[in-house]
Scaffold this active site. Structure first.
Site, short mmCIF file in Angstrom:
data_model
loop_
_atom_site.label_atom_id
_atom_site.label_comp_id
_atom_site.label_asym_id
_atom_site.label_seq_id
_atom_site.Cartn_x
_atom_site.Cartn_y
_atom_site.Cartn_z
N ASP A 37 -19.97 35.91 -1.63
CA ASP A 37 -18.66 36.50 -1.40
C ASP A 37 -17.61 35.42 -1.64
O ASP A 37 -17.88 34.23 -1.43
CB ASP A 37 -18.55 37.02 0.03
CG ASP A 37 -17.45 38.07 0.19
OD1 ASP A 37 -17.78 39.26 0.32
OD2 ASP A 37 -16.25 37.70 0.18
N ILE A 38 -16.42 35.83 -2.05
CA ILE A 38 -15.34 34.87 -2.29
C ILE A 38 -14.86 34.23 -0.99
O ILE A 38 -14.43 33.07 -0.97
CB ILE A 38 -14.18 35.53 -3.05
CG1 ILE A 38 -13.14 34.50 -3.48
CG2 ILE A 38 -13.57 36.65 -2.23
CD1 ILE A 38 -12.04 35.07 -4.38
N ASP A 75 -16.82 32.99 -6.18
CA ASP A 75 -15.85 33.91 -6.77
C ASP A 75 -16.49 34.53 -8.00
O ASP A 75 -16.80 33.81 -8.97
CB ASP A 75 -14.58 33.14 -7.13
CG ASP A 75 -13.45 34.03 -7.63
OD1 ASP A 75 -13.72 35.19 -8.01
OD2 ASP A 75 -12.30 33.55 -7.67
N VAL A 76 -16.70 35.84 -8.01
CA VAL A 76 -17.37 36.47 -9.14
C VAL A 76 -16.58 36.33 -10.44
O VAL A 76 -17.14 36.52 -11.54
CB VAL A 76 -17.67 37.97 -8.87
CG1 VAL A 76 -18.66 38.13 -7.74
CG2 VAL A 76 -16.39 38.76 -8.62
N ASN A 102 -21.48 44.48 -6.34
CA ASN A 102 -20.69 45.28 -5.40
C ASN A 102 -19.28 44.74 -5.16
O ASN A 102 -18.41 45.49 -4.73
CB ASN A 102 -21.46 45.34 -4.07
CG ASN A 102 -20.62 45.83 -2.92
OD1 ASN A 102 -20.34 47.01 -2.79
ND2 ASN A 102 -20.21 44.88 -2.07
N SER A 155 -16.73 53.83 -8.56
CA SER A 155 -15.92 54.63 -7.64
C SER A 155 -15.86 56.04 -8.20
O SER A 155 -16.07 56.26 -9.40
CB SER A 155 -14.51 54.04 -7.54
OG SER A 155 -13.60 54.94 -6.92
N TYR A 173 -7.29 49.56 -10.83
CA TYR A 173 -8.51 49.97 -10.14
C TYR A 173 -9.25 51.03 -10.94
O TYR A 173 -10.45 50.92 -11.19
CB TYR A 173 -8.15 50.50 -8.75
CG TYR A 173 -9.36 50.85 -7.92
CD1 TYR A 173 -10.09 49.87 -7.25
CD2 TYR A 173 -9.79 52.17 -7.83
CE1 TYR A 173 -11.21 50.19 -6.51
CE2 TYR A 173 -10.91 52.51 -7.08
CZ TYR A 173 -11.61 51.51 -6.42
OH TYR A 173 -12.73 51.84 -5.69
N LYS A 177 -12.91 50.56 -12.79
CA LYS A 177 -14.06 51.36 -12.36
C LYS A 177 -14.60 52.24 -13.48
O LYS A 177 -15.78 52.59 -13.50
CB LYS A 177 -13.69 52.18 -11.13
CG LYS A 177 -13.40 51.31 -9.89
CD LYS A 177 -14.57 50.40 -9.55
CE LYS A 177 -14.36 49.64 -8.25
NZ LYS A 177 -15.50 48.79 -7.88
N VAL A 206 -14.52 55.13 1.29
CA VAL A 206 -15.54 54.66 2.22
C VAL A 206 -14.85 53.96 3.38
O VAL A 206 -13.89 53.22 3.18
CB VAL A 206 -16.53 53.69 1.53
CG1 VAL A 206 -17.67 53.33 2.48
CG2 VAL A 206 -17.08 54.30 0.24
#
Length: 273
Positions: A37-38, A75-76, A102, A155, A173, A177, A206
């Site tokens: 995770d970042i 960081d991805v 994810n 999403s 976004y 997605k 979610v």
């Protein structure tokens, strides 16, 4: 219950929300978890992002169900860092059998100080980050020659265009997605001869900190015409992280052994409207 005994799962965005839920439930079934995770704030994101304390809580909860877990702050968006994380996972637990791409952001807000910066950060996190993740790990999965499963979190907005308003956050976004669906199809074609399955999941809203915050509520309040389109046909406001995790389990366990190249909605009918 040990359907994933001996498997290794690499999960991005593991500090909280869907990523944490995935980690706990895969660990409960025997998988060793390598979670990244970042654990830092992206400047254009209006809500508080996950922290190192959140990632430590994921460790606590995975260990509470008897699971093995190692974590790393990554960081991805940083391909070199993802390459190193893939190597670290392989040296800690082995080459992943399961990859859950994810990590993502949803930075909608009523007023954007810099729409272009928001758009770029959204695309680089949600789309480039997925490419970095899968392309960093897949070659080792191929070399291992034991198959595997990749699940990319898209999403419901990755299948439709509802909710667009021209802003950097909303359009970025939706574009990102949709983009990961294209990546999925390309990866699925590339990896199918190696028995590596690649699919996307498409949740409606979610109940996670990425959605449940004041700036998202402010965006919907400022755009009532958009808010009116965002309800689910089934009589629920949102799904829970475990609902998405159960779809992930279907895809990564024996149940999904011949399922690849699909877009799987977990959306209470949202995409049927």
């Amino acid at each position: 219950m040990n359907s994933l005994e001996g498997k290794v799962a690499f999960i991005t965005g593991a500090a909280r929300g869907q990523g944490r839920c995935h980690a706990i439930e895969l660990a409960r079934r025997g998988a060793s978890i390598y979670g990244v995770d970042i654990c830092a704030q992206i400047e254009t994101v209006p809500y508080a992002m996950g922290t190192s304390e959140d990632l430590a809580q994921t460790v606590t909860e995975v260990e509470a169900v008897g699971g093995k877990i190692a974590t790393e702050i990554v960081d991805v968006r940083d391909r070199k860092a993802m390459d190193e994380a893939a190597r670290s996972c392989a040296s800690t637990f082995g080459v992943p059998d399961i990859v859950l791409a994810n990590a993502g952001i949803s930075p909608q807000r009523a007023e954007e100080p810099d729409a272009q910066a928001v758009f770029i950060d959204t695309i680089t996190t949600n789309l480039t980050g997925v490419w970095n993740t899968v392309s960093a790990i897949a070659p080792a999965m191929i070399d291992r020659a034991e198959g595997g499963a990749v699940v990319i979190t898209s999403s419901a907005q990755g299948l439709i265009g509802r909710g667009g308003d021209g802003s950097g956050g909303a359009t970025g976004y939706t574009a990102s997605k949709h983009g990961v669906v294209g990546l999925m199809h390309s990866f699925a074609a590339w990896l199918a001869p190696h028995s590596i399955r690649v699919n996307t999941i498409h949740p409606t809203g979610v109940r996670t900190p990425m959605v449940l915050h004041a700036e998202m509520a402010g965006w919907l309040e400022a755009n009532p015409e958009i808010a009116a389109t965002m309800g689910n046909p089934m009589p629920i406001e949102m799904v829970d992280p475990i609902d998405v995790t159960r779809a992930v389990l279907y895809l990564v366990e024996e149940s999904g052994r011949f399922v690849t190249g699909i877009t799987l909605p977990v959306d209470a009918g949202f995409t049927t409207k």
